[in-house]
Design a protein around this motif. Structure first.
Motif, PDB file in Angstrom:
ATOM      1  N   PHE A  45      17.552  33.700 -23.041  1.00 52.32           N
ATOM      2  CA  PHE A  45      17.458  33.048 -24.345  1.00 52.32           C
ATOM      3  C   PHE A  45      18.771  32.314 -24.590  1.00 52.32           C
ATOM      4  CE2 PHE A  45      14.928  36.879 -24.327  1.00 52.32           C
ATOM      5  CZ  PHE A  45      13.710  36.480 -24.863  1.00 52.32           C
ATOM      6  N   LEU A  46      18.680  31.013 -24.791  1.00 52.43           N
ATOM      7  CA  LEU A  46      19.881  30.204 -24.967  1.00 52.43           C
ATOM      8  C   LEU A  46      19.912  29.573 -26.355  1.00 52.43           C
ATOM      9  CD1 LEU A  46      19.904  28.340 -21.521  1.00 52.43           C
ATOM     10  CD2 LEU A  46      21.036  30.496 -22.129  1.00 52.43           C
ATOM     11  N   PRO A  47      21.079  29.596 -27.001  1.00 50.95           N
ATOM     12  CA  PRO A  47      21.208  28.940 -28.305  1.00 50.95           C
ATOM     13  C   PRO A  47      21.277  27.432 -28.128  1.00 50.95           C
ATOM     14  CG  PRO A  47      23.339  29.748 -27.601  1.00 50.95           C
ATOM     15  CD  PRO A  47      22.349  30.200 -26.564  1.00 50.95           C
ATOM     16  N   ASP A  48      21.169  26.724 -29.218  1.00 55.10           N
ATOM     17  CA  ASP A  48      21.353  25.283 -29.179  1.00 55.10           C
ATOM     18  C   ASP A  48      22.735  24.959 -28.615  1.00 55.10           C
ATOM     19  OD1 ASP A  48      22.368  22.639 -30.629  1.00 55.10           O
ATOM     20  OD2 ASP A  48      20.168  22.574 -30.557  1.00 55.10           O
ATOM     21  N   GLU A  49      22.809  23.920 -27.803  1.00 48.80           N
ATOM     22  CA  GLU A  49      24.082  23.569 -27.157  1.00 48.80           C
ATOM     23  C   GLU A  49      25.193  23.334 -28.171  1.00 48.80           C
ATOM     24  OE1 GLU A  49      23.626  20.328 -24.473  1.00 48.80           O
ATOM     25  OE2 GLU A  49      21.885  21.202 -23.465  1.00 48.80           O
ATOM     26  N   GLN A  50      24.865  22.797 -29.333  1.00 47.84           N
ATOM     27  CA  GLN A  50      25.877  22.520 -30.344  1.00 47.84           C
ATOM     28  C   GLN A  50      26.400  23.792 -30.998  1.00 47.84           C
ATOM     29  OE1 GLN A  50      24.298  19.652 -33.107  1.00 47.84           O
ATOM     30  NE2 GLN A  50      24.223  18.010 -31.585  1.00 47.84           N
ATOM     31  N   ALA A  78      17.176  38.745 -29.402  1.00 44.96           N
ATOM     32  CA  ALA A  78      17.523  37.364 -29.057  1.00 44.96           C
ATOM     33  C   ALA A  78      17.980  36.558 -30.265  1.00 44.96           C
ATOM     34  CB  ALA A  78      16.332  36.682 -28.372  1.00 44.96           C
ATOM     35  N   GLU A  79      17.274  36.701 -31.381  1.00 46.86           N
ATOM     36  CA  GLU A  79      17.639  35.938 -32.575  1.00 46.86           C
ATOM     37  C   GLU A  79      19.029  36.324 -33.069  1.00 46.86           C
ATOM     38  OE1 GLU A  79      17.607  33.466 -35.958  1.00 46.86           O
ATOM     39  OE2 GLU A  79      16.451  33.408 -34.090  1.00 46.86           O
ATOM     40  N   PHE A  80      19.339  37.612 -33.060  1.00 47.03           N
ATOM     41  CA  PHE A  80      20.650  38.072 -33.518  1.00 47.03           C
ATOM     42  C   PHE A  80      21.763  37.384 -32.740  1.00 47.03           C
ATOM     43  CE2 PHE A  80      24.325  40.847 -32.922  1.00 47.03           C
ATOM     44  CZ  PHE A  80      24.681  41.159 -34.233  1.00 47.03           C
ATOM     45  N   PHE A  81      21.651  37.360 -31.424  1.00 45.98           N
ATOM     46  CA  PHE A  81      22.728  36.789 -30.612  1.00 45.98           C
ATOM     47  C   PHE A  81      22.712  35.262 -30.620  1.00 45.98           C
ATOM     48  CE2 PHE A  81      22.679  41.128 -28.950  1.00 45.98           C
ATOM     49  CZ  PHE A  81      24.040  41.391 -28.927  1.00 45.98           C
ATOM     50  N   CYS A  82      21.554  34.657 -30.450  1.00 47.16           N
ATOM     51  CA  CYS A  82      21.508  33.195 -30.406  1.00 47.16           C
ATOM     52  C   CYS A  82      21.937  32.572 -31.728  1.00 47.16           C
ATOM     53  CB  CYS A  82      20.107  32.721 -30.011  1.00 47.16           C
ATOM     54  SG  CYS A  82      19.721  32.950 -28.257  1.00 47.16           S
ATOM     55  N   SER A  83      21.660  33.236 -32.846  1.00 45.59           N
ATOM     56  CA  SER A  83      22.086  32.711 -34.138  1.00 45.59           C
ATOM     57  C   SER A  83      23.600  32.710 -34.265  1.00 45.59           C
ATOM     58  CB  SER A  83      21.467  33.532 -35.275  1.00 45.59           C
ATOM     59  OG  SER A  83      21.982  34.845 -35.296  1.00 45.59           O
ATOM     60  N   ARG A  84      24.271  33.453 -33.405  1.00 43.61           N
ATOM     61  CA  ARG A  84      25.736  33.494 -33.381  1.00 43.61           C
ATOM     62  C   ARG A  84      26.299  32.678 -32.222  1.00 43.61           C
ATOM     63  NH1 ARG A  84      23.542  37.434 -35.901  1.00 43.61           N
ATOM     64  NH2 ARG A  84      24.609  38.546 -37.609  1.00 43.61           N
ATOM     65  N   GLY A  85      25.439  31.867 -31.600  1.00 46.22           N
ATOM     66  CA  GLY A  85      25.873  30.991 -30.514  1.00 46.22           C
ATOM     67  C   GLY A  85      26.078  31.704 -29.197  1.00 46.22           C
ATOM     68  N   ILE A  86      25.482  32.888 -29.058  1.00 46.46           N
ATOM     69  CA  ILE A  86      25.674  33.705 -27.856  1.00 46.46           C
ATOM     70  C   ILE A  86      24.413  33.676 -27.004  1.00 46.46           C
ATOM     71  CG2 ILE A  86      26.161  36.033 -26.997  1.00 46.46           C
ATOM     72  CD1 ILE A  86      27.580  36.577 -29.687  1.00 46.46           C
ATOM     73  N   ALA A  87      24.554  33.305 -25.737  1.00 46.76           N
ATOM     74  CA  ALA A  87      23.422  33.351 -24.808  1.00 46.76           C
ATOM     75  C   ALA A  87      23.046  34.814 -24.571  1.00 46.76           C
ATOM     76  CB  ALA A  87      23.798  32.675 -23.496  1.00 46.76           C
ATOM     77  N   PHE A  88      21.749  35.082 -24.506  1.00 48.89           N
ATOM     78  CA  PHE A  88      21.273  36.454 -24.426  1.00 48.89           C
ATOM     79  C   PHE A  88      20.290  36.570 -23.269  1.00 48.89           C
ATOM     80  CE2 PHE A  88      18.390  39.904 -26.072  1.00 48.89           C
ATOM     81  CZ  PHE A  88      19.320  40.938 -25.999  1.00 48.89           C
TER      82      PHE A  88
END
Length: 288
Positions: A45-50, A78-88
């Motif tokens: 699960f990857l966050p937005d690049e920005q 996944a949402e917890f980490f990706c919302s903080r810009g962290i790849a999970f």
């Protein structure tokens, strides 16, 4: 410990919208690595690049080394980490069935794959952590204390972890399934009682999260023992012990201290310094 280089034979990089519904997840896909009749899988699960900070977390769900709690201790995070810009990345590791090298090689290979994919996944290879729950916490602490070179994580997040393989205070099922026929060998028991394997300056910093009333994995001989060993070695380690919650609460909202736990973990992650984060962010912006 040295392992052969872990190479995927088959890679599935297809968007999987059915895996989770998470607003902050920009991309999600599965990587399958067949091993004869068995398969290791990585749910990425990857966050937005920005939003990407460069940090990544490899997650090892629990299940007593017999099965895996892939939702509550896996993809639901996944949402917890990706919302903080962290790849999970959730690791669906193979069960040991008495051969401990099987899950160990899966976890070490997954850490290496994240670092090998750093440029593609917008990850800082020097900011890759490992997270584990219960028996998955034992696997995560094993990698943290035993792995060498590019298989060693930069930090650890341990939820109600199995730590000791000793007779007193052990989680019997995890020990039996992990050690197999060597479960009575004192040398092997000591080697994989990870509170006894903490090394000064080498074992990565950690956060240990548990409930005081955990009857499944006794805190005193497991999570708290790891925290104590880390502090004695002069390594950075935080301990959050909540009054009630038992074992296996994961991301369940029924856990009495659910929001407090999320706030504490979030604050710890924010305070965790990222090696070369500024230079990574500059390089990431230049690529856009």
């Amino acid at each position: 410990m040295k392992m052969k280089k872990w190479m995927p034979v088959l890679i599935l990089a297809l968007l999987m919208p059915v895996m989770i519904q998470a607003q902050s997840v920009s991309k999600q896909f599965v990587i399958d690595i067949p091993h004869g009749n068995d398969t290791t899988s990585l749910y990425v699960f990857l966050p937005d690049e920005q939003m990407a900070t460069g940090r990544a977390v490899l997650d090892c769900p629990g299940g007593g080394y017999t099965h895996l709690s892939m939702q509550n201790e896996g993809v639901d995070w996944a949402e917890f980490f990706c919302s903080r810009g962290i790849a999970f990345v959730v690791l669906k590791y193979r069960m040991p069935k008495g051969d401990r090298n099987i899950p160990i090689s899966d976890a070490e290979g997954a850490v290496r794959m994240i670092r090998d994919s750093a440029a593609l996944w917008h990850v800082n290879p020097h900011d890759v952590g490992i997270m584990g729950f219960s028996a998955g916490g034992h696997l995560a602490s094993t990698i943290s204390t035993h792995a060498e070179g590019d298989a060693r994580p930069d930090f650890s997040i341990l939820f109600y972890p199995v730590i000791t393989m000793g007779k007193n205070g052990q989680h019997e099922g995890s020990c039996r399934n992990f050690l197999g026929e060597e479960r009575d060998d004192e040398r092997v028991i000591e080697l994989y009682s990870n509170d006894l394997q903490v090394k000064r300056r080498l074992t990565p910093r950690a956060i240990v999260i548990l409930a005081n009333d955990d009857k499944g994995v006794p805190p005193a001989t497991n999570g708290i023992a790891y925290y104590t060993a880390m502090r004695k070695a002069g390594n950075k380690c935080a301990l959050y012990a909540y009054p009630k919650g038992g074992h296996g609460f994961g991301l369940r909202k029924t856990f009495p201290s659910h929001q407090q736990m999320l706030d504490d973990l979030s604050e710890w992650l924010e305070r965790l310094k990222s090696p070369g984060r500024n230079s990574f962010m500059k390089k990431n912006k230049k690529r856009k």
